[in-house]
Design a protein around this motif. Structure first.
Motif, mmCIF file in Angstrom:
data_model
loop_
_atom_site.group_PDB
_atom_site.id
_atom_site.type_symbol
_atom_site.label_atom_id
_atom_site.label_comp_id
_atom_site.label_asym_id
_atom_site.label_seq_id
_atom_site.Cartn_x
_atom_site.Cartn_y
_atom_site.Cartn_z
ATOM 1 N N ALA A 212 0.851 -1.189 0.000
ATOM 2 C CA ALA A 212 0.000 0.000 0.000
ATOM 3 C C ALA A 212 0.890 1.242 0.000
ATOM 4 N N LEU A 213 0.522 2.255 -0.757
ATOM 5 C CA LEU A 213 1.309 3.488 -0.757
ATOM 6 C C LEU A 213 1.360 4.118 0.633
ATOM 7 N N SER A 214 0.356 3.830 1.455
ATOM 8 C CA SER A 214 0.364 4.350 2.821
ATOM 9 C C SER A 214 1.498 3.733 3.645
ATOM 10 N N ALA A 215 2.090 2.636 3.188
ATOM 11 C CA ALA A 215 3.206 2.003 3.883
ATOM 12 C C ALA A 215 4.557 2.597 3.472
ATOM 13 N N VAL A 216 4.565 3.485 2.486
ATOM 14 C CA VAL A 216 5.801 4.144 2.056
ATOM 15 C C VAL A 216 5.971 5.399 2.909
ATOM 16 N N THR A 217 7.065 5.446 3.664
ATOM 17 C CA THR A 217 7.285 6.590 4.560
ATOM 18 C C THR A 217 8.266 7.602 4.000
ATOM 19 N N GLU A 218 9.060 7.187 3.030
ATOM 20 C CA GLU A 218 10.089 8.083 2.496
ATOM 21 C C GLU A 218 10.451 7.635 1.089
ATOM 22 N N VAL A 219 10.680 8.598 0.221
ATOM 23 C CA VAL A 219 11.146 8.317 -1.138
ATOM 24 C C VAL A 219 12.437 9.089 -1.330
ATOM 25 N N GLY A 220 13.471 8.395 -1.742
ATOM 26 C CA GLY A 220 14.754 9.047 -2.003
ATOM 27 C C GLY A 220 15.190 8.809 -3.427
ATOM 28 N N CYS A 221 15.797 9.821 -4.011
ATOM 29 C CA CYS A 221 16.241 9.738 -5.404
ATOM 30 C C CYS A 221 17.596 10.426 -5.500
ATOM 31 N N ARG A 222 18.616 9.669 -5.865
ATOM 32 C CA ARG A 222 19.962 10.232 -5.999
ATOM 33 C C ARG A 222 20.436 10.043 -7.426
ATOM 34 N N LEU B 286 11.319 3.745 1.332
ATOM 35 C CA LEU B 286 11.392 3.207 2.686
ATOM 36 C C LEU B 286 9.993 2.837 3.135
ATOM 37 N N LEU B 287 9.845 1.625 3.697
ATOM 38 C CA LEU B 287 8.536 1.109 4.091
ATOM 39 C C LEU B 287 8.402 1.050 5.608
ATOM 40 N N THR B 288 7.176 0.967 6.086
ATOM 41 C CA THR B 288 6.929 0.860 7.518
ATOM 42 C C THR B 288 7.276 -0.517 8.062
ATOM 43 N N VAL C 250 5.520 8.370 -7.429
ATOM 44 C CA VAL C 250 5.330 7.821 -6.086
ATOM 45 C C VAL C 250 5.482 8.927 -5.048
ATOM 46 N N SER C 251 6.470 9.801 -5.215
ATOM 47 C CA SER C 251 6.668 10.918 -4.280
ATOM 48 C C SER C 251 5.450 11.823 -4.206
ATOM 49 N N SER C 252 4.807 12.027 -5.333
ATOM 50 C CA SER C 252 3.637 12.919 -5.358
ATOM 51 C C SER C 252 2.422 12.299 -4.663
ATOM 52 N N LEU C 253 2.422 10.985 -4.520
ATOM 53 C CA LEU C 253 1.277 10.287 -3.926
ATOM 54 C C LEU C 253 1.474 9.938 -2.451
ATOM 55 N N VAL C 254 2.712 9.810 -2.016
ATOM 56 C CA VAL C 254 3.008 9.420 -0.633
ATOM 57 C C VAL C 254 2.587 10.523 0.316
ATOM 58 N N GLY C 255 1.881 10.128 1.360
ATOM 59 C CA GLY C 255 1.453 11.079 2.377
ATOM 60 C C GLY C 255 0.137 11.767 2.096
ATOM 61 N N ARG C 256 -0.400 11.574 0.925
ATOM 62 C CA ARG C 256 -1.718 12.151 0.605
ATOM 63 C C ARG C 256 -2.819 11.250 1.121
ATOM 64 N N PRO C 257 -3.924 11.830 1.503
ATOM 65 C CA PRO C 257 -5.044 10.981 1.961
ATOM 66 C C PRO C 257 -5.518 10.074 0.836
#
Length: 193
Positions: free
Chosen positions: A103-113, A134-136, A184-191
């Motif tokens: 679930a995208l709600s389980a993604v707590t952080e997105v990193g891109c280098r 990063l997942l919960t 994914v970054s744009s969707l993480v943390g959104r309701p």
């Protein structure tokens, strides 16, 4: 172009999937076993829109071909992984096929280098990209040191990692992986509705 079955010869250079905007075309162009992957994914997606995806494939000298598809449908990440079974672990030509849903709600952080270099003309070029989600969930967990085990077990979160370089995928796949990370970054943390 003929595709070998999962016991056949593997080409050293894989076709580029980055020009294909739809999952089916990209999978058929890039994966060795697109039918297996697409069937497994469709069983989970069940008509959900594919907002973005990334593909990976490499040849491992021990196990043969390792393939992965990651799809984002707006609320989930659906991952398919296919891998040849090592010699002696099954009949010749055996492979595993697995699906994981996060679930995208389980993604707590997105990193891109990105690794950037300057060309002789001074232009900046992206040579590689590494993305992590990063997942919960925990990858490894353990307790404090005991008399038997003098070092404590580390605790770390599960993570999904993806990478592309100019040698492994080229500029098109680097760009597509960056696009996937931004989605994914744009969707993480959104309701989630």
């Amino acid at each position: 172009m003929t595709r070998p079955s999962f016991g056949g010869e593997i080409p050293a250079v894989f076709p580029d999937w980055s020009p294909y905007q739809d999952l089916e075309s990209a999978a058929r162009a890039y994966l060795r076993d697109p039918e297996i992957a697409l069937e497994a994914l469709s069983g989970v997606l069940r008509g959900a829109s594919v907002l973005g995806f990334t593909l990976e494939r490499f040849v491992n000298e021990v196990n043969g071909v390792w393939q992965e598809v990651v799809v984002c449908d707006g609320t989930r990440l659906v991952l398919w992984h296919g891998e040849d079974v090592p010699p002696g672990d099954g009949p010749p030509g055996s492979m595993t096929s697995s699906v994981r849903v996060v679930a995208l709600s389980a993604v707590t952080e997105v990193g891109c280098r990105q690794r950037l270099t300057r060309t002789a003309t001074g232009a900046v070029r992206v040579d590689s990209i590494d993305v992590y989600l990063l997942l919960t969930s925990l990858d490894e967990a353990g307790g404090p040191a005991t008399e038997e085990a003098t070092t404590p077990t580390t605790m770390r979160h599960d993570a999904l990692r993806f990478g592309k370089t100019l040698d492994d995928g080229g500029a098109g796949q680097i760009s597509r992986l960056e696009e996937f990370a931004r989605l994914v970054s744009s969707l993480v943390g959104r309701p989630m509705i």
